[in-house]
Structures are given as structure tokens and as C-alpha cells.
Scaffold this motif. Structure first.
Motif, PDB file in Angstrom:
ATOM      1  N   GLN A  15       1.528 -42.574  28.885  1.00  0.00           N
ATOM      2  CA  GLN A  15       1.629 -41.842  27.624  1.00  0.00           C
ATOM      3  C   GLN A  15       0.575 -40.740  27.586  1.00  0.00           C
ATOM      4  OE1 GLN A  15       1.048 -44.896  24.692  1.00  0.00           O
ATOM      5  NE2 GLN A  15       3.188 -45.551  24.723  1.00  0.00           N
ATOM      6  N   TRP A  16       0.915 -39.633  26.938  1.00  0.00           N
ATOM      7  CA  TRP A  16      -0.038 -38.549  26.786  1.00  0.00           C
ATOM      8  C   TRP A  16      -0.679 -38.635  25.420  1.00  0.00           C
ATOM      9  CZ3 TRP A  16      -1.239 -34.577  23.533  1.00  0.00           C
ATOM     10  CH2 TRP A  16      -2.154 -33.641  24.024  1.00  0.00           C
ATOM     11  N   PRO A  65     -11.573 -39.299  28.379  1.00  0.00           N
ATOM     12  CA  PRO A  65     -10.177 -39.721  28.592  1.00  0.00           C
ATOM     13  C   PRO A  65     -10.073 -41.093  29.250  1.00  0.00           C
ATOM     14  CG  PRO A  65     -10.835 -38.149  30.270  1.00  0.00           C
ATOM     15  CD  PRO A  65     -11.980 -38.227  29.300  1.00  0.00           C
TER      16      PRO A  65
END
Length: 249
Positions: A15-16, A65
Motif C-alpha cells: 500500500q502507498w 517511511p
């Protein structure tokens, strides 16, 4: 996505999403944004816009991230995002070799392969442990702020050495090195902590370098100039020695 198990046959879900901002950087970004709004309130637009862009830059610098960390027990993963600037045989730092008086493990003083990763201000600056294990040493050394790409930065710049030992006794040492702009190395761990491979161990503010000292009998799987990703790129496989060649284009 955090904690999900993914594999090379397509299991899992990708998923982004926008990366999180590490708490260490939120105060700087919010301060810059607040100053921008203050300037805008007084109609000082020539100052407000630069401060607004600065706040965005600060938030981007401290982005954190998620990463997909390889679970191969022989893999040594990159502790930093950046570019490989040096692969050479050296003696490990004294702080990771000498007996510290507590009987804790240390590195051999024999020459080993050092892989150096340079992080520009555009790279993610959260560092991760290259192997799973226990933190046996964490040694901070004050120093200068030379260009982190220089070889002598390993011995003269502000730096922090970390030694992690696996349950089978294999040790990997790595060093966070401050650069021209960096002025503080922030640890997230302490001696005695048990880490999973790829776990966050600290950050260096505003441009820097990380050196990794590979175990005896282990050679690099990355090449000069190659870009690596913290927690994902495999720098080496413990006990594996083979030549890899690449062509830049």
C-alpha cells in the motif's frame, strides 16, 4: 503495512501512504511553520514564503517511511539510505576493539571490510540495525564536522559506534558519522537492548555517513556508487565471499 509479512512470491499487500514524520523533527518543522505564519500575519510575504518552504523541507528531512526488511538470517542489511562511497579493508575503530572492562564482546583488531554509505540532505536519515541481536556497545565520540565523504571523517568527525551481537556470537559494528551540516547524533537504543533486524536505532541531523564493518570472511554485495535503502538493501551475506561487477550507465 507495519508488521505485515510479505514474500517474493507475492504474499502480502503493498500500500502507498505518506511517510510518518519522526517526533524528533516535528518540533523543528512546527517552529518554522509557526514563524512563517507570524510573518504572513504581518504581511511580510518575502519572509513568510521562504519560511514556509523551509518548514516543508524540515518535515521531508525527518520523514520515517516503513521498510520491507529481509528475514534471511545471513543477510546484513543497509543501516542507512544513501550512496556507497567506499568499500575498503581497514582495522575496525579502537572503540569497537578494546576491552571496555565489562567483559562484553568486541570486534577483532584484524583488517576487515568497511562499507561506507553517504547520506545527502535529501535522503532519509533514520538509521537501522543491519542484523538482529543485542546492543553490546554504544560509544559516542566528539569530533569535527568535515565533509562526510572524506576518508578521514571516519576518524576525525563526531561519531557514534554501535556493536550488535547475534545469538550465535556473530558481531557487526557500524558507526554513525556527522557531516558538514550535521551537528547531532540522536540514539534510540542503549546497551542491553535486543533488536530485530532493520529496527530503528537512531538518526543523524542534516547530512552524514554510516560505516559498516563486515564480519571476517564476508565480502560486500554492493558496489561503489550504488544507492542503498536502509532496512531493505542487503549489503552482504555472512560468510559469503564473491566478486560482483557492475557497469554505470
Amino acid at each position: 503495512m507495519a508488521g505485515d509479512l510479505l514474500d517474493s512470491q507475492g504474499r502480502g499487500e503493498a500500500q502507498w501512504g505518506l511517510p510518518a514524520i519522526h517526533p524528533e523533527g516535528r518540533k523543528f518543522g512546527i517552529a518554522a511553520l509557526g514563524i512563517s505564519l507570524l510573518f504572513a500575519l504581518f504581511a511580510w510575504e518575502t519572509l513568510a514564503w521562504p519560511m514556509a518552504f523551509l518548514s516543508l523541507g524540515v518535515f521531508a528531512f525527518f520523514r520515517d517511511p516503513e521498510r520491507v526488511v529481509p528475514q534471511d538470517q545471513n543477510a546484513i542489511v543497509s543501516p542507512a539510505d544513501g550512496r556507497i562511497v567506499q568499500i575498503t579493508g581497514v582495522n575496525p575503530p579502537r572503540e569497537l576493539v578494546v576491552d571496555d572492562g565489562h567483559g562484553l564482546p568486541c570486534l577483532s583488531d584484524e583488517p576487515t571490510i568497511r562499507v561506507s554509505i553517504f547520506m545527502s540532505v535529501f535522503d532519509v536519515h533514520i538509521n537501522r540495525t543491519p542484523i538482529a541481536g543485542m546492543v553490546q556497545r554504544l560509544v559516542y565520540v566528539p569530533g569535527q564536522f568535515l565533509n562526510a565523504e572524506l576518508d578521514k571523517a571516519s576518524d576525525e568527525n563526531e561519531r557514534q559506534h554501535i556493536l550488535v551481537e547475534r545469538s550465535d556470537g556473530v558481531c557487526v559494528g557500524f558507526t554513525q558519522i556527522a557531516g558538514l551540516v550535521a551537528r547531532r547524533i540522536v540514539p534510540f537504543v542503549k546497551p542491553g537492548d535486543t533488536l530485530g533486524v532493520g529496527q530503528r536505532v537512531g538518526l543523524i541531523r542534516f547530512g552524514s555517513r554510516v560505516d559498516v564493518y563486515l564480519p571476517k570472511g564476508t565480502s560486500s554485495r554492493v558496489m561503489l556508487g550504488q544507492r542503498v535503502v536502509a532496512g531493505e538493501t542487503v549489503l552482504a551475506e555472512i560468510g559469503s565471499q564473491r566478486l560482483l561487477e557492475g557497469v554505470s550507465h
